[in-house]
Design an enzyme around this catalytic site. Structure first.
Site, PDB file in Angstrom:
ATOM      1  N   ASN A 104      -5.793  85.285  79.947  1.00  0.00           N
ATOM      2  CA  ASN A 104      -6.844  86.142  80.493  1.00  0.00           C
ATOM      3  C   ASN A 104      -8.021  86.263  79.532  1.00  0.00           C
ATOM      4  O   ASN A 104      -7.849  86.354  78.320  1.00  0.00           O
ATOM      5  CB  ASN A 104      -6.277  87.525  80.821  1.00  0.00           C
ATOM      6  N   ASP A 106     -10.078  88.755  79.791  1.00  0.00           N
ATOM      7  CA  ASP A 106     -10.413  90.177  79.658  1.00  0.00           C
ATOM      8  C   ASP A 106      -9.852  90.713  78.338  1.00  0.00           C
ATOM      9  O   ASP A 106      -9.199  89.985  77.584  1.00  0.00           O
ATOM     10  CB  ASP A 106      -9.912  90.976  80.880  1.00  0.00           C
ATOM     11  N   HIS A 121      -7.621  80.815  76.793  1.00  0.00           N
ATOM     12  CA  HIS A 121      -8.803  80.433  77.583  1.00  0.00           C
ATOM     13  C   HIS A 121     -10.058  81.181  77.143  1.00  0.00           C
ATOM     14  O   HIS A 121     -11.032  81.259  77.893  1.00  0.00           O
ATOM     15  CB  HIS A 121      -8.538  80.648  79.083  1.00  0.00           C
ATOM     16  N   CYS A 155     -29.937  81.918  71.155  1.00  0.00           N
ATOM     17  CA  CYS A 155     -29.328  82.021  69.826  1.00  0.00           C
ATOM     18  C   CYS A 155     -30.411  82.319  68.787  1.00  0.00           C
ATOM     19  O   CYS A 155     -31.436  81.621  68.747  1.00  0.00           O
ATOM     20  CB  CYS A 155     -28.643  80.694  69.513  1.00  0.00           C
ATOM     21  N   SER A 197       0.224  81.685  88.029  1.00  0.00           N
ATOM     22  CA  SER A 197       0.678  80.772  89.084  1.00  0.00           C
ATOM     23  C   SER A 197       1.334  79.528  88.487  1.00  0.00           C
ATOM     24  O   SER A 197       1.962  78.756  89.205  1.00  0.00           O
ATOM     25  CB  SER A 197      -0.505  80.372  89.969  1.00  0.00           C
TER      26      SER A 197
END
Ligand code: OAD
Length: 254
Positions: A104, A106, A121, A155, A197
């Site tokens: 996740n 988050d 990820h 940047c 999944s």
């Protein structure tokens, strides 16, 4: 919920020297964060992954990609960790050798109080320069509604466009995070796989790698997934229901 499974799983976890908890989008579903592949509600049922989550999409249209990720970041900011995140944090705080590895992007595990070994990820909250990779830590505009387009910031070091700090389809996973995830899964006595999944590799290979390395593998998911054929135990319940029930039965005290 199959409470016999919860009891069995708690017994297995209680006698384990080390536990690795691998989480996917289902972990945060009860916090109001949509998963990717659930029918109707999943993000990939509503949005085109190829147009939003690939290096090619970014090259073609960075403002569309940036807008989508910042909307998702806003959604997470408004959300709270659920009972499953909180139970994992409590477990980790009361027991040595419980590690958390997540797909996740988050920060709900951290906000519940967990130490996360690896975000394989990436993270919605670690944008970086797409040209020189310098971390961008200024405040970003977070749209509260999905917006079609939002110009990414620049940047300060090289002027390149700042990109989301997530892994896109077709990109390599960050090596340090992946090595840490692999080590956690293949050295644990018990591996709990929650709310994924099991179709996105290489993460999806971790339960089998853990099993091959001798771990007892447990799946927590209300739906059937390919991980069910690898797992020794399957709890068919949601994360916010099953995980607190398992942790409760561990009898850890306060
Ligand atoms: P998916 O959306 O593919 O799968 C979510 C899983 O969570 C499904 O198996 C659901 O049955 C389950 N689920 C739903 N609600 C749940 C709940 N309340 N409690 C427990 N489980 C629940 O999400 P992931 O497997 O995490 O990658 O997806 C893997 C990767 O695909 C993501 O990290 C993302 C995506 O494309 C990138 O963006 C690189």
């Amino acid at each position: 919920m199959n409470t016999d499974s919860v009891g069995d799983v708690a017994d297995v976890c209680r006698s384990a020297g080390s536990v690795a908890i691998l989480t996917g989008a289902g972990m945060s579903a009860e916090s109001g964060i949509p998963t990717f592949r659930d029918a109707q509600t999943g993000l990939w049922a509503q949005f085109d992954a190829a147009a939003l989550a690939t290096p090619e999409a970014w090259q073609r249209d960075p403002a569309t990609v940036w807008a989508w990720y910042q909307w998702r970041a806003a959604l997470v900011r408004k959300s709270e960790p659920n009972a499953g995140h909180r139970a994992i944090a409590r477990w980790q705080q009361l027991t040595p050798h419980v590690s958390v590895v997540t797909q996740n992007v988050d920060d709900l595990h951290e906000r519940a109080g967990s130490l996360v070994t690896a975000h394989v990820h990436g993270s919605l909250f670690q944008p970086r320069c797409s040209r020189c990779s310098t971390v961008f830590d200024d405040e970003c505009v977070l749209p509260t509604e999905p917006v079609a387009s939002l110009e990414p910031p620049r940047c300060a070091r090289c002027g390149g466009a700042v990109r989301p700090g997530v892994v896109w389809f077709g990109e390599e996973l960050p090596r340090t995070e992946w090595n840490a995830a692999d080590a956690a899964a293949t050295t644990a006595d018990v591996v709990l796989v929650i709310g994924t999944s099991g179709v996105v590799y290489p993460f999806a290979a971790l339960p089998e790698a853990a099993r091959d390395a001798g771990a007892v593998v447990v799946e927590v998911n209300p739906e059937r997934t390919p991980i069910g054929s690898v797992a020794h135990h399957v709890v068919r319940a949601t994360a916010a229901t099953a995980v607190p029930a398992i942790v409760e039965r561990l009898g850890l005290g306060t």
